[in-house]
Write an enzyme that holds these catalytic residues in place. Structure first.
Site, short mmCIF file in Angstrom:
data_model
loop_
_atom_site.label_atom_id
_atom_site.label_comp_id
_atom_site.label_asym_id
_atom_site.label_seq_id
_atom_site.Cartn_x
_atom_site.Cartn_y
_atom_site.Cartn_z
N ASN A 83 55.81 52.65 33.40
CA ASN A 83 56.27 51.94 32.41
C ASN A 83 54.82 51.78 31.04
OD1 ASN A 83 57.73 49.88 30.29
ND2 ASN A 83 58.11 48.65 32.06
N HIS A 113 31.67 55.66 39.69
CA HIS A 113 30.43 55.56 39.61
C HIS A 113 28.86 55.03 40.78
CE1 HIS A 113 30.80 56.00 35.23
NE2 HIS A 113 31.80 55.23 35.49
N THR A 163 41.34 45.57 46.10
CA THR A 163 40.62 46.44 46.38
C THR A 163 40.17 47.51 48.06
OG1 THR A 163 39.64 44.51 46.90
CG2 THR A 163 38.48 44.65 44.80
N ARG A 178 45.65 40.10 47.94
CA ARG A 178 45.30 39.92 49.71
C ARG A 178 46.85 39.47 49.33
NH1 ARG A 178 40.45 39.87 51.05
NH2 ARG A 178 39.04 38.11 49.68
#
Length: 184
Positions: A83, A113, A163, A178
């Site tokens: 989208n 990085h 993550t 989660r």
């Protein structure tokens, strides 16, 4: 090894390398043209995607504006939908499986990085591949971090920051994301 070869191998590299700067400039010019075609027939837009991206399946829709670094590291399966306002930092391969739907403003970040500030001062960076399975739904504003794999049929809630890898068939949400529900 060239800086581009280092980038493609997932090693530390300098994005300011002339070859990479030229590749990014070429992609920026393509993006300007692509993003101006929002009213063109879907077949023309698909052909334009195939000119820059690594692979584009059938029945793919990428709504403008779309942003990426290089394009050649993006691989879209059949029936993929992105989208408005999606960003893919494709310094490493980004694979999006068949039937996956991605909401507005989603960021898929393969760019990374160094954690060591001395290396960052040297303007070094790296990338880690992102793999998104088949029939995944990623809600608007979600952020997918470098090196993440999302399994088939997963759902990523709007605004989530992913993550960690997401198993197949689960729903995740939040920051950090989660597991809320599993269909396994």
């Amino acid at each position: 090894m060239t800086e581009k070869q280092k980038m493609l191998a997932g090693e530390l590299y300098r994005a300011s390398d002339p070859e990479l700067v030229q590749d990014m400039a070429r992609c920026a010019a393509w993006l300007a043209e692509y993003n101006a075609t929002s009213t063109a027939p879907e077949a023309e837009r698909t052909e334009a995607l195939r000119q820059q991206l690594g692979a584009v399946g059938d029945n793919v829709s990428v709504r403008a504006p779309f942003h990426c670094d290089y394009g050649f590291n993006i691989f879209l399966g059949d029936n993929v939908f992105l989208n408005f306002g999606c960003v893919i930092l494709d310094v490493a391969p980004v694979h999006i499986g068949h039937g996956t739907q991605i909401g507005p403003g989603v960021q898929i970040l393969a760019a990374d990085h160094p954690r060591d500030p001395a290396l960052r001062r040297q303007l070094l960076e790296s990338g880690r591949p992102v793999t998104i399975g088949e029939t995944v739904w990623i809600g608007g504003g979600a952020i997918i971090l470098p090196g993440i794999t999302i399994g088939d049929n997963a759902i990523i809630g709007a605004g989530s920051v992913v993550t960690r890898n997401v198993p197949a068939g689960v729903t995740v949400a939040g920051n950090p994301a989660r597991i809320l529900k599993s269909t396994r």
